[in-house]
Scaffold this motif. Sequence first.
Motif, PDB file in Angstrom:
ATOM      1  N   SER A 134      14.488 -44.568 -68.448  1.00 51.46           N
ATOM      2  CA  SER A 134      14.615 -43.147 -68.795  1.00 51.46           C
ATOM      3  C   SER A 134      13.246 -42.535 -69.067  1.00 51.46           C
ATOM      4  O   SER A 134      12.962 -41.405 -68.643  1.00 51.46           O
ATOM      5  CB  SER A 134      15.511 -42.991 -70.030  1.00 51.46           C
ATOM      6  N   ALA A 135      12.387 -43.271 -69.764  1.00 46.58           N
ATOM      7  CA  ALA A 135      11.046 -42.772 -70.064  1.00 46.58           C
ATOM      8  C   ALA A 135      10.229 -42.571 -68.788  1.00 46.58           C
ATOM      9  O   ALA A 135       9.523 -41.569 -68.626  1.00 46.58           O
ATOM     10  CB  ALA A 135      10.328 -43.739 -71.002  1.00 46.58           C
ATOM     11  N   ILE A 136      10.362 -43.520 -67.843  1.00 41.44           N
ATOM     12  CA  ILE A 136       9.644 -43.401 -66.569  1.00 41.44           C
ATOM     13  C   ILE A 136      10.163 -42.198 -65.782  1.00 41.44           C
ATOM     14  O   ILE A 136       9.382 -41.443 -65.186  1.00 41.44           O
ATOM     15  CB  ILE A 136       9.797 -44.690 -65.740  1.00 41.44           C
ATOM     16  N   LEU A 139       8.827 -39.027 -67.300  1.00 39.56           N
ATOM     17  CA  LEU A 139       7.426 -38.890 -66.916  1.00 39.56           C
ATOM     18  C   LEU A 139       7.313 -38.381 -65.478  1.00 39.56           C
ATOM     19  O   LEU A 139       6.502 -37.491 -65.180  1.00 39.56           O
ATOM     20  CB  LEU A 139       6.715 -40.240 -67.047  1.00 39.56           C
ATOM     21  N   GLY A 140       8.147 -38.924 -64.587  1.00 36.49           N
ATOM     22  CA  GLY A 140       8.131 -38.484 -63.197  1.00 36.49           C
ATOM     23  C   GLY A 140       8.516 -37.034 -63.050  1.00 36.49           C
ATOM     24  O   GLY A 140       7.914 -36.276 -62.278  1.00 36.49           O
ATOM     25  N   ALA A 142       8.103 -34.722 -65.312  1.00 35.35           N
ATOM     26  CA  ALA A 142       6.982 -33.933 -65.814  1.00 35.35           C
ATOM     27  C   ALA A 142       5.887 -33.807 -64.775  1.00 35.35           C
ATOM     28  O   ALA A 142       5.304 -32.731 -64.588  1.00 35.35           O
ATOM     29  CB  ALA A 142       6.439 -34.569 -67.091  1.00 35.35           C
ATOM     30  N   VAL A 143       5.603 -34.889 -64.071  1.00 32.93           N
ATOM     31  CA  VAL A 143       4.576 -34.861 -63.029  1.00 32.93           C
ATOM     32  C   VAL A 143       4.974 -33.926 -61.902  1.00 32.93           C
ATOM     33  O   VAL A 143       4.163 -33.141 -61.396  1.00 32.93           O
ATOM     34  CB  VAL A 143       4.317 -36.286 -62.481  1.00 32.93           C
ATOM     35  N   VAL A 144       6.257 -33.995 -61.494  1.00 38.66           N
ATOM     36  CA  VAL A 144       6.753 -33.138 -60.407  1.00 38.66           C
ATOM     37  C   VAL A 144       6.619 -31.666 -60.763  1.00 38.66           C
ATOM     38  O   VAL A 144       6.161 -30.844 -59.963  1.00 38.66           O
ATOM     39  CB  VAL A 144       8.223 -33.462 -60.084  1.00 38.66           C
ATOM     40  N   VAL A 145       7.014 -31.324 -61.977  1.00 38.84           N
ATOM     41  CA  VAL A 145       7.072 -29.918 -62.359  1.00 38.84           C
ATOM     42  C   VAL A 145       5.706 -29.364 -62.758  1.00 38.84           C
ATOM     43  O   VAL A 145       5.303 -28.284 -62.315  1.00 38.84           O
ATOM     44  CB  VAL A 145       8.075 -29.728 -63.517  1.00 38.84           C
ATOM     45  N   LEU A 146       4.981 -30.103 -63.569  1.00 39.47           N
ATOM     46  CA  LEU A 146       3.728 -29.578 -64.107  1.00 39.47           C
ATOM     47  C   LEU A 146       2.547 -29.763 -63.164  1.00 39.47           C
ATOM     48  O   LEU A 146       1.570 -29.026 -63.244  1.00 39.47           O
ATOM     49  CB  LEU A 146       3.434 -30.226 -65.466  1.00 39.47           C
ATOM     50  N   LYS A 147       2.627 -30.761 -62.286  1.00 41.24           N
ATOM     51  CA  LYS A 147       1.577 -30.995 -61.276  1.00 41.24           C
ATOM     52  C   LYS A 147       0.183 -31.041 -61.900  1.00 41.24           C
ATOM     53  O   LYS A 147      -0.780 -30.498 -61.368  1.00 41.24           O
ATOM     54  CB  LYS A 147       1.646 -29.912 -60.193  1.00 41.24           C
ATOM     55  N   GLY A 148       0.105 -31.623 -63.078  1.00 43.88           N
ATOM     56  CA  GLY A 148      -1.215 -31.794 -63.693  1.00 43.88           C
ATOM     57  C   GLY A 148      -1.632 -30.673 -64.613  1.00 43.88           C
ATOM     58  O   GLY A 148      -2.682 -30.732 -65.220  1.00 43.88           O
ATOM     59  N   HIS A 149      -0.822 -29.612 -64.730  1.00 46.51           N
ATOM     60  CA  HIS A 149      -1.181 -28.544 -65.668  1.00 46.51           C
ATOM     61  C   HIS A 149       0.074 -28.030 -66.354  1.00 46.51           C
ATOM     62  O   HIS A 149       1.165 -28.111 -65.810  1.00 46.51           O
ATOM     63  CB  HIS A 149      -1.868 -27.376 -64.941  1.00 46.51           C
ATOM     64  N   VAL A 150      -0.077 -27.545 -67.563  1.00 43.36           N
ATOM     65  CA  VAL A 150       1.060 -27.064 -68.340  1.00 43.36           C
ATOM     66  C   VAL A 150       1.129 -25.545 -68.250  1.00 43.36           C
ATOM     67  O   VAL A 150       0.178 -24.848 -68.583  1.00 43.36           O
ATOM     68  CB  VAL A 150       0.950 -27.487 -69.825  1.00 43.36           C
ATOM     69  N   GLU A 151       2.271 -25.055 -67.782  1.00 41.62           N
ATOM     70  CA  GLU A 151       2.457 -23.604 -67.688  1.00 41.62           C
ATOM     71  C   GLU A 151       3.880 -23.283 -68.115  1.00 41.62           C
ATOM     72  O   GLU A 151       4.804 -23.318 -67.314  1.00 41.62           O
ATOM     73  CB  GLU A 151       2.199 -23.125 -66.254  1.00 41.62           C
ATOM     74  N   GLY A 280       5.327 -38.073 -58.610  1.00 36.04           N
ATOM     75  CA  GLY A 280       6.387 -37.817 -59.586  1.00 36.04           C
ATOM     76  C   GLY A 280       7.754 -38.188 -59.058  1.00 36.04           C
ATOM     77  O   GLY A 280       8.580 -38.781 -59.772  1.00 36.04           O
ATOM     78  N   CYS A 281       8.021 -37.859 -57.799  1.00 36.87           N
ATOM     79  CA  CYS A 281       9.311 -38.197 -57.191  1.00 36.87           C
ATOM     80  C   CYS A 281       9.515 -39.704 -57.158  1.00 36.87           C
ATOM     81  O   CYS A 281      10.625 -40.200 -57.407  1.00 36.87           O
ATOM     82  CB  CYS A 281       9.386 -37.621 -55.773  1.00 36.87           C
ATOM     83  N   ALA A 282       8.457 -40.454 -56.849  1.00 40.01           N
ATOM     84  CA  ALA A 282       8.549 -41.915 -56.821  1.00 40.01           C
ATOM     85  C   ALA A 282       8.863 -42.463 -58.212  1.00 40.01           C
ATOM     86  O   ALA A 282       9.685 -43.387 -58.366  1.00 40.01           O
ATOM     87  CB  ALA A 282       7.250 -42.505 -56.287  1.00 40.01           C
ATOM     88  N   LEU A 283       8.229 -41.890 -59.243  1.00 31.40           N
ATOM     89  CA  LEU A 283       8.494 -42.316 -60.617  1.00 31.40           C
ATOM     90  C   LEU A 283       9.938 -42.023 -61.023  1.00 31.40           C
ATOM     91  O   LEU A 283      10.585 -42.832 -61.700  1.00 31.40           O
ATOM     92  CB  LEU A 283       7.530 -41.614 -61.582  1.00 31.40           C
ATOM     93  N   ILE A 284      10.450 -40.866 -60.604  1.00 27.62           N
ATOM     94  CA  ILE A 284      11.834 -40.504 -60.921  1.00 27.62           C
ATOM     95  C   ILE A 284      12.802 -41.521 -60.324  1.00 27.62           C
ATOM     96  O   ILE A 284      13.713 -42.020 -60.997  1.00 27.62           O
ATOM     97  CB  ILE A 284      12.160 -39.088 -60.406  1.00 27.62           C
TER      98      ILE A 284
END
Length: 297
Positions: A134-136, A139-140, A142-151, A280-284
């Motif tokens: 679930s944690a991974i 994280l995935g 978050a990577v998909v959506v934020l793409k390295g920046h928080v908005e 991110g997709c791979a992590l999901i």
Amino acid sequence: MGNSGNKSIFNIWHLVALVIVIIWGCTLVSTKVLIQAGMSELEIFVFRAFIAYVAILFISPRKLWADSFKDELMMVLLGITGGSLYFISENMAVNYTYVNNVGFIASISPIVTTALVLLTYKGIPIRKILFVGSAIAVLGVAVVVLKGHVELHPKGDMLAILTMISFGVYGYFLKQMGNRYDSVFITRKMFVYGLLTALPLFIIYPWQFPLENLLDMKVLLNLLFLALIASFGCFLMWTFVVNKLGAVTSNNYIYLVPFSTVIFSALVLDEHMTAMSWIGCALIMLGVYMANIGSRD
């Protein structure tokens, strides 16, 4: 609460769950298209739920009421958490923030379902790999959506959090009702109570969308997709999925919603996938796989 045959990762119901969440990821883009066409969040839900309800009447058993008053109240709760509250808050969130932000936040609903299951059924053996997976997956996402920046957009993101909690509660109670009632019956009750609890909101937010605009093919096709495929078809099949796989296992697939949203956004809105999105997709997918083999509900 299920047998070992249902827990196989190759079970057909895992494939059904995957297809459903892919479709649900696409709905966020369709909703955005309808909002841009002038429909309000409430109007979208009412159209969607009404068409889906009419469709399910053709296959629904004639049974009108649940077996007890308590169970009927549970059906009302399903109508709110899986219908009016869930969809209206999601539609409003899409209007105030990015589609991908909504997909990210709403996809964390399995955490709510898992917490409720663990608090209620204390004897369920759930291995640590479930929490690691679930944690991974989170994280995935978050990577998909934020793409390295928080908005972030507070109003829309808070509405998305409400959406997430609502669907998490829905998944928990759906499992309980799925053990005692026919899936078609449950889905029909969810639609009707979703509609009944949404209609009073028109007192506050009067209807404004011109009915003749339904002839616009872009509006009509997106509405039919949301109503007949994403609502009627997917919610009906999701009832079977939760019953076959369990509340925790099935809801872990919700982590894949942003995966679908990102891809569909790229195809429809010309928002191209980045390297971070693919990572991110791979992590999901890895996280969902680990969570599934670790759950025992």
